[in-house]
Structures are given as C-alpha cells and as structure tokens.
Write a protein that holds these residues in place. Structure first.
Motif, mmCIF file in Angstrom:
data_model
loop_
_atom_site.group_PDB
_atom_site.id
_atom_site.type_symbol
_atom_site.label_atom_id
_atom_site.label_comp_id
_atom_site.label_asym_id
_atom_site.label_seq_id
_atom_site.Cartn_x
_atom_site.Cartn_y
_atom_site.Cartn_z
ATOM 1 N N HIS A 1 -5.813 -7.755 5.878
ATOM 2 C CA HIS A 1 -5.157 -7.647 4.587
ATOM 3 C C HIS A 1 -6.026 -8.535 3.687
ATOM 4 N N ASP B 1 -7.847 -5.264 -1.166
ATOM 5 C CA ASP B 1 -6.675 -5.306 -0.294
ATOM 6 C C ASP B 1 -6.666 -5.337 1.045
ATOM 7 N N LYS C 1 -4.764 -11.281 -4.547
ATOM 8 C CA LYS C 1 -5.778 -10.728 -3.958
ATOM 9 C C LYS C 1 -6.744 -9.933 -5.157
ATOM 10 N N LYS D 1 -1.264 0.686 3.978
ATOM 11 C CA LYS D 1 -0.894 -0.288 5.124
ATOM 12 C C LYS D 1 -0.616 0.285 6.473
ATOM 13 N N SER E 1 1.171 -10.220 0.094
ATOM 14 C CA SER E 1 1.355 -9.265 -0.743
ATOM 15 C C SER E 1 1.940 -10.136 -2.218
HETATM 16 MN MN MN Z 1 -1.447 -5.693 -0.241
#
Ligand code: MN
Ligand code: GTP
Ligand code: SPV
Length: 614
Positions: free
Chosen positions: A258, A307, A284, A238, A280
């Motif tokens: 993302h 991701d 995904k 991230k 999140s």
């Molecule tokens: Mn993620």
C-alpha cells in the motif's frame, strides 16, 4: 446550467446505483467476446448463476465509454456536471449506508484459519462459496452484467497481471476504466492462458447485512456483494492488487504494498525513486504529487503511483517497482490549490466525483476547498446544505476518480514495464504524539520492525473508529491477504534476495503541540524531509543516533524559506519522550501478542534492542 440543478432536485436524493436494462448498443458495442475459452466458460457459468438480462462485453474503447456515460446519466447513476467549468466530469452519490470500505465484512477464505491469520476475518472457502452463490443466484435479473477485462501494470511488464471483473454496476465499469488499463489490452496480455483473477461483483440490494468482500487466494478469485463503493467493488485495487497480490508475492518472491511511488530529481538531474506506505487517508496522494517550496529551486518531484506498488528484485540486484493502476481514487476533503495544486489540475477534467457537495452552478465543493463555502448547495446525501448546517457538506471519505494522465507531474516512468529502482522506503502513520517527524532505520530488520509496529489514528476511509490509534503494520492491516506474521517473515526474507536494498525510513507529518495544532506544516514542506532522505541515500548528510533510529542534525536539515522555524520547534518534532515510548511499547506488545504464534524472532529481538536503548 439549470438542467443540472433540476435533475439533482427532482431525482431521489439517493442516486440510483443499478443500471436499468441497457438501451440497444449501436454497432458491435458490448458484443465483442474474447476468444479465450477459459474466460468464456467462466462468464457463461456466472451468467447462469446471476441470470442477467444481458451481457455487455467491455472493450475499453472511447466509443463504449461515451455510450455507457450517457446510459449512466439517463439512469440517474451519474449527473453531468457543468461542462464549461469541469469538462468531462460527472457526479455520483452512493447509498448513505455505503460510503467506505467495510473491514468487518472483508474475508480471507483460505483452507485453514492460520493462513489468514489473527488480523483477518476468515471463513472456510466451501462454506463461503455456498453462501455467496446463494446470494448471487438470480441477483442480476432485470440488470446488465458487464464483463470488465483489465490489466494491472504496464503493458509488457513481467509484473503485470490480468483480472476480469463481472459487475452489475455501470459506475464500477466507468471507474475501472479510469483506474486500470481496461479493455482488449487485457485479453491480449492474457492470450489463451488461464492465469487471470476472477472477480464477481453484484450490488444486490445494498443491504449492509448482506455485504461481503471475499477473497479466495488459492483460486485467484474475489466475490464482492452488497456494496457499490470504492475499495469494496473496484476489484483491481485493494482486492486484487493488495490482498491477492500480497498472497502471490509471498510465494513468487515479490512485494505487493500500500505505497505511493515517486521520483525526486535534484537540480543536477539525479533521480531518486522512493516508495512510501501511509495508511488510508494519511497523505499518500498528497506526497506523491508534492510540489517543492520556492527555496528548493531546481528540485522536482514526479508521480509514478499514489496508492499501490508492486516490487520485485531486478537483474542488477536493486528492488524495482511498478504502479499497477492508471488513475487516482483520491480523498476530496482537504484537497485545494495550496495543499495540492497537481491534484486540483488532475481533477479539473474527465473526473468522476463521489459523495462531494453539489453547487447550484453544476460544480462541486468540499470541506477544505479553495472556494468559500457556498451560501447554499446540496450535500453528499442530496439534501439542502448551508454553512449553518451541522454536518459536513461532503462526506469525509468523498473521493475523485481521475486519470493519472491528467497529472501535470506524472513521471515519464509511470508506464515503464521495467519499473523504477527504489532507493528509499518510507513508513508513516498519523500520530498526534510520540513519533518523530523523521527517523532512519539502522538496517533492513530494524526497518521491517519500524514498519511492522506502525500505529496510526483511524480515518474515514474505513467504517468505524475514526481517530483511535490502532496498529497498522506497513499500512497493510486491512489489505494483507494472509497471516500477518508470515508477511513479516516474507519482508525479512526479501533482504537475502535484494543485493542492494533500499534504506528504510519512518515519518510522521501529524505530530501536534500542546495547543492541538500540527507542529509541522506538511504538504509541500515535506520536501525538506524528502531531501534529507535522498541525501542519506547518496551519503551526502550525516545523522545522529537516537534510540529509535538515525535522526537529522538540525544544521543539515534544510529549513531555508521556512519562516521563523526554530531549533526548538525542530527539537519538539524530533523529541523522543521516554514515558510516551513506554506506552508505545505496550501498544506494540498487544499486536505482537496477537501475532505471537508465527511471529519471527528477529522482530522480538528488535523490540528488546529498542527497550534496552530506551
Ligand atoms: Mn489507499
Ligand atoms: P487513501 O487514498 O485513502 O489511501 O489516502 P492517502 O494516503 O492517499 O491520503 P491523502 O493524500 O488523500 O490525504 C488524506 C488527508 O490527509 C487529506 O485530507 C489531506 O489534506 C491530509 N494530508 C495529506 N498530507 C498531509 C500533511 O502533510 N499534513 C497534514 N496535516 N495533512 C495532510
Ligand atoms: C484506501 O482506503 O486506502 C483507499 C480507498 O485507497 S479504497 O479504494 O476505498 O480502498
């Protein structure tokens, strides 16, 4: 396997995070320094500050991994799982106060506050450097400092980037080796250049009061202290690939998103590449590994990434994407043979499990696993758990770290330095109401508007607020490394640079009926939505205009084999309820108000168009 159980019961239920002093590594292990002078001098400076007992220079070799895994087991950082049932798999418990990303402790340190924007925490760089240096001073005394060179992106790709993470966590090293192209390959890519991300991580004493995840985009620098978990500390993910990446993308005319990346192959062998941004813990990994239902014989979905996507216009005028990672740091709860068989195969070997439940036979379990709950096991904290226990056995944000190579559905393109040309971009949130199953944007600006106004219920992936709907533009709210309004401008301006832009869609797998149950079966059945999207890209199906976008015609929406699925159910999934949308507009307004200062006029215009259509 009595040994496993014995270990787990006798050690401190909170597993240790720090490596004690390393045993003497055999041969040359840990001693192979790079020749790059800039790397050497930065490491020297950081070592002077942190005062580790020793420096271990990682090279990414199998030999090194075997040595470090053994050390981690000896230190109680990892527990060896049942090697017959889960070969190469290990278990880790993080400190119970350290189980998810901490957005309130995440900072973007740019010279001015406007650069970070109203959706990020901001601090002046000099002030934050001083504070962090104070905390790092002597922080690695009695510990080993690992130097982890890594490459984000395929070897030889112009989009790939080098990072070097300094860390005092052996767990971080072992995870980085799965998640990135770690080792000498990064030094080779770097050669004698100065263009690498400087990441420093120290766990300190894991005190949440002294936990800071700080980004200095202008210096390509990250400093993370006080945590040992996931996105807080695996700095390639991230921090570099999204926060620093998005910042670089703006000036270099590319996008760091993302997003998962997948390839859909039709029975005729036509391939369509799709990128999808869901917040999140909103699906995904599952979507990227989708297995089409039996009625879709001949259709195949393969995974490029689960991701993160880096996307840049290519010479043919299309938007090309790579997955900078090489592994999956995926949500364990809810993963099973029925919902995601590819993930179950992926995590059957060479996987690190974090904060799941530990069974007496040295295997693992979580809520939503195929196996029935064990009569007794140890929960994620290491306490005895039975099905009568009130708390879940696995933490809701418990995760697996598994190499993408294990994925039976890995796309052959996953390592292609050129990336893949994207035909469709999908945005999707977790919404119990309001949002239809699928809609197509009228054009690029409208698509940017759909992404920018996305809302989603919060999940366990970040500390605090689970279940509440919040705005999460493009699923990037926690990950955009600069002013969100400028990020919207960047998205809008990319249209001019992409001659053949992807079509943009919005989906919602999570709409619920009056009975509180999901209206849509989800998972593999999402193939039906994906097929409609692919057919829209090739111009094979028509669509109906609604106030929020193009909608599928029931007759052209493939429901073969979806037993008992009626037109009424479809209509309920696609319903646009005016009163719900009036509320939605107010919520969107809150975000626009917050971002007002630099908000592009196009988005305000899109909002007015939507209002008038409604
Ligand atoms: Mn993620
Ligand atoms: P991050 O790794 O946090 O970025 O999450 P992610 O977006 O990869 O989410 P993931 O695929 O791990 O899914 C998160 C949770 O959503 C899991 O518990 C899944 O079981 C659940 N989920 C995923 N897809 C679907 C779906 O189509 N329908 C429903 N109802 N649940 C889903
Ligand atoms: C997310 O929260 O979106 C994740 C997990 O993918 S973490 O790596 O912890 O950010």
């Amino acid at each position: 396997m009595p040994l496993v159980l014995g270990n787990a019961q006798t050690q401190n239920p909170i597993m240790k995070n720090a490596a004690s002093a390393l045993r003497n590594p055999p041969g040359n292990l840990g001693r192979r320094r790079p020749s790059n002078e800039k790397v050497l001098s930065w490491i020297e400076q950081t070592a002077e500050l942190c005062e580790p007992d020793q420096i271990f220079w990682c090279d990414g070799s199998d030999e090194e991994n075997a040595f470090l895994v053994e050390q981690a087991v000896a230190d109680g950082v990892l527990l060896k799982l049942n090697q017959e049932k889960l070969p190469g798999c290990y278990y880790h418990r993080s400190n119970p106060n350290d189980v998810a990303r901490v957005e309130q402790c995440t900072f973007i340190c740019t010279p001015t506050e406007d650069e970070a924007g109203p959706t990020n925490n901001w601090a002046p760089p000099a002030e934050m450097y001083a504070k962090l240096h104070g905390m790092l001073e002597g922080s690695m005394r009695g510990r080993t400092m690992f130097v982890v060179p890594y490459l984000m992106g395929p070897k030889g790709s112009p989009l790939s980037k080098v990072g070097i993470e300094i860390t005092d966590s052996i767990y971080v090293v072992l995870n980085m080796r799965i998640m990135t192209r770690m080792g000498r390959i990064a030094y080779e890519h770097l050669a004698d250049s100065d263009d690498f991300n400087r990441g420093t991580h120290s766990m300190l004493d894991l005190n949440p009061e002294r936990r800071f995840i700080c980004h200095f985009p202008q210096d390509n620098t990250i400093i993370s202290v006080g945590s040992g978990y996931g996105g807080n500390v695996l700095l390639g993910k991230k921090c570099l690939a999204l926060r620093i990446g998005s910042y670089l993308g703006r000036t270099q005319h590319w996008l760091a998103e993302h997003m998962l990346l997948l390839c859909v192959e039709s029975p005729k062998g036509e391939k369509t590449y799709v990128a999808a941004a869901f917040p999140s813990a909103c699906g995904k990994t599952n979507f990227a590994m989708l297995i089409p239902p039996p009625a879709f014989e001949g259709w195949k979905v393969t995974t490029i990434g689960d991701d993160i996507a880096w996307m840049k216009p290519g010479p043919d005028g299309r938007l090309y994407a790579i997955n900078p990672e090489t592994g999956y740091f995926g949500v364990a709860p809810g993963t099973n043979r029925k919902t995601n068989p590819n993930a179950m195969d992926t995590i059957s070997r060479n996987t690190i499990y974090t904060n799941v439940a530990l069974k007496h036979d040295g295997t693992v379990w979580w809520e939503g696993h195929d196996d029935a709950p064990p009569a007794e096991c140890l929960d994620w904290r290491g306490n005895k758990w039975t099905p009568d226990s009130k708390e879940p056995a696995a933490h809701p944000n418990s995760r697996f770290t598994a190499p993408m190579r294990n994925n039976p559905a890995l796309a052959e393109e996953a390592d292609d330095p050129r990336g893949v040309p994207i035909s469709a971009i999908i945005f999707g949130g977790r919404r119990a109401t309001t949002m239809p199953l699928v809609a197509q944007a009228f054009n690029w600006s409208h698509g940017v508007f759909l992404g920018a106004t996305m809302g989603s219920e919060m999940t366990a992936a970040a500390v605090g607020g689970a279940g509440q709907v919040r705005r999460d533009p493009m699923a990037m709210l926690p990950f955009c490394g600069y002013n969100m309004s400028m990020y919207f401008r960047h998205w809008l301006s990319m249209r001019k640079r992409i001659k053949h832009p992807p079509l943009i869609f919005k989906v919602n797998w999570f709409r619920k009926g009056a009975d509180g149950k999901f209206l849509w079966p989800g998972y593999g059945e999402n193939m039906r939505v994906l097929k409609w999207i692919v057919d829209r890209c090739s111009g094979h199906v028509a669509a109906e205009e609604t106030s929020v976008g193009w909608s599928p015609l029931f007759e052209q929406f493939d429901t073969r084999g979806l037993d008992g699925f009626t037109r009424e159910q479809f209509d309920e999934l696609q319903k646009i309820d005016r009163s719900e949308w009036m509320r939605e507009l107010l919520l969107q307004d809150e975000l626009f108000f917050k971002l007002y200062e630099f908000l592009p006029k196009e988005l305000v215009f899109q909002r007015e168009l939507l209002m008038s259509r409604l």
